[in-house]
Design an enzyme around this catalytic site. Structure first.
Site, PDB file in Angstrom:
ATOM      1  N   ARG A 118      17.968 -19.242   8.725  1.00  0.00           N
ATOM      2  CA  ARG A 118      19.067 -18.728   9.228  1.00  0.00           C
ATOM      3  C   ARG A 118      20.111 -19.455   9.291  1.00  0.00           C
ATOM      4  NH1 ARG A 118      17.388 -14.604  13.796  1.00  0.00           N
ATOM      5  NH2 ARG A 118      15.882 -12.581  11.866  1.00  0.00           N
ATOM      6  N   GLN A 123      22.536 -15.251   4.826  1.00  0.00           N
ATOM      7  CA  GLN A 123      22.403 -13.816   5.333  1.00  0.00           C
ATOM      8  C   GLN A 123      22.010 -12.595   4.547  1.00  0.00           C
ATOM      9  OE1 GLN A 123      26.541 -13.642   7.595  1.00  0.00           O
ATOM     10  NE2 GLN A 123      25.322 -14.824   9.075  1.00  0.00           N
ATOM     11  N   ASP A 126      18.230 -12.081   3.813  1.00  0.00           N
ATOM     12  CA  ASP A 126      17.865 -11.868   5.085  1.00  0.00           C
ATOM     13  C   ASP A 126      17.353 -10.501   5.917  1.00  0.00           C
ATOM     14  OD1 ASP A 126      16.767 -12.115   8.111  1.00  0.00           O
ATOM     15  OD2 ASP A 126      18.985 -12.684   8.671  1.00  0.00           O
ATOM     16  N   SER A 129      15.712  -9.227   9.701  1.00  0.00           N
ATOM     17  CA  SER A 129      17.741  -8.485   9.793  1.00  0.00           C
ATOM     18  C   SER A 129      17.720  -7.531   9.821  1.00  0.00           C
ATOM     19  CB  SER A 129      18.447  -9.548  10.108  1.00  0.00           C
ATOM     20  OG  SER A 129      18.424 -11.015  11.318  1.00  0.00           O
ATOM     21  N   TYR A 223      16.723 -17.500  18.167  1.00  0.00           N
ATOM     22  CA  TYR A 223      15.859 -17.084  18.753  1.00  0.00           C
ATOM     23  C   TYR A 223      15.825 -17.947  20.541  1.00  0.00           C
ATOM     24  CZ  TYR A 223      13.761 -15.082  14.604  1.00  0.00           C
ATOM     25  OH  TYR A 223      13.353 -14.218  12.931  1.00  0.00           O
TER      26      TYR A 223
END
Length: 362
Positions: A118, A123, A126, A129, A223
């Site tokens: 991450r 991105q 990902d 997500s 997280y």
């Protein structure tokens, strides 16, 4: 580099790893793409669209240099992979040790989409997500469908109907999407997360931040830090006191590879109003609610608890579209000009790789 796309065989899986949009981009940048006949049909992508995008239809997807998929290959499918072949998919490296061992024995160079670091540079890859976005949206829809009340406030000739009150536990990607969707449906929404840093994000979506007096730090992966036993006890007590205020609760607290934190004990469910709904997005990892039954929707203490798994697959068109773009970004990273070049000094390549051949590992 030739990329093969199989039809998914896992029960209930309707997504496909590449859609025509991304196939066209891959072909345009020097890749060859072979798609198994009917691979995209469960997600509403017919073979003719793949052909128009430049893919070969009906060829053996297992013979390509790179094999891209959504779910991990079965034991039989893993047996069709060869040494040095690239495999990309959700491979469950933290929970499916047997499957990873099979790939290691075959000498496959496997990249797990859930192991993408991450970082800003990754991105576009990902997939956790992108699929959480789908799940969060669907969770709000399920809550609205199961709740025996309107979500929005209605002003009618028979009088005014008050809006539903919705609580979303966890303000990660799925939680924020659930908040946004429930708000669009007209509910009065509150959000909770142990990370105080996300309060601004919750409030920016028009929701109230529920303060339970328990906070935790954010890990390097974004997280929430796992709470200790005392913090968990205080959180559950505070939450149990507030739950009766809400008509629907959507829980999203989950860290990949770990059991889901228990947020809602059975006693808290019993305290909720009859007809209330809980949608538990952590059902696959045991559930945030003590009474969740993974894969099922059950009624306990007059409360409906929805524990459906793999929600992203219930919206396969857009889930596949988003996942496909993640796979495209990873493929272009590994083979920028259509030729495979594995740079093990690169953070993305090394972090996402979960099995290698002996030669590559050396």
């Amino acid at each position: 580099m030739k990329v093969g796309v199989p039809r998914e065989t896992a029960a209930g899986e309707r997504r496909v790893a590449l859609v025509p949009e991304t196939v066209k981009r891959l072909v345009g940048s020097g890749f060859e793409v072979a798609v198994e006949r009917g691979a995209g049909e469960p997600a509403s992508f017919p073979d003719r669209d793949y052909e128009e995008a430049g893919a070969a239809i009906g060829e053996d997807a297992f013979s390509a240099e790179a094999h891209v998929r959504v779910q991990p290959p079965s034991a039989d499918e893993a047996g069709g992979l060869r040494e040095g072949q690239i495999l990309i998919g959700f491979l469950q490296p933290l929970t499916d040790r047997e499957g990873i061992d099979r790939l290691t024995q075959r000498g496959v160079i496997a990249f797990a989409m859930e192991s993408i670091p991450r970082i800003t540079r990754a991105q576009a890859m990902d997939a956790l997500s992108s699929q959480a976005t789908v799940s969060g949206y669907k969770a709000a829809i399920l809550a609205a469908d199961r709740l025996p009340k309107f979500f929005p406030m209605l002003m009618t000739a028979a009088g005014t109907v008050a809006p539903a009150k919705v609580l979303v536990l966890g303000a990660g990607v799925a939680g924020l999407q659930a908040i946004a969707t429930a708000r669009r449906l007209g509910a009065v929404v509150s959000g909770f997360d142990v990370r105080p840093i996300v309060r601004e994000q919750v409030e920016s979506l028009g929701a109230a931040f529920l303060d339970l007096g328990v906070t935790g730090d954010e890990t390097a992966g974004g997280y929430a830090r796992e709470l200790n036993e005392e913090e968990q006890r205080r959180q559950q007590e505070a939450l149990e006191a507030r739950l009766p205020e809400f008509d629907a609760v959507i829980t999203t607290a989950l860290v990949p590879g770990r059991p889901a934190p228990r947020l809602i004990p059975a006693s808290a469910v019993a305290a909720m109003r009859p007809g209330s709904v809980i949608v538990d997005l952590a059902a696959e990892a045991g559930g945030n609610c003590e009474l969740t039954e993974p894969g099922e929707a059950v009624v306990r203490e007059d409360v409906t608890i929805v524990g459906y798994t793999n929600l992203a697959s219930t919206m396969p068109f857009h889930a596949s579209q988003l996942y496909s773009r993640n796979v495209l970004a990873l493929l272009q990273h590994l083979a920028s000009d259509g030729e495979l070049k594995l740079d093990w000094e690169d953070e993305i390549t090394s972090a996402a790789c979960v099995t290698r051949t002996k030669e590559v590992a050396a």
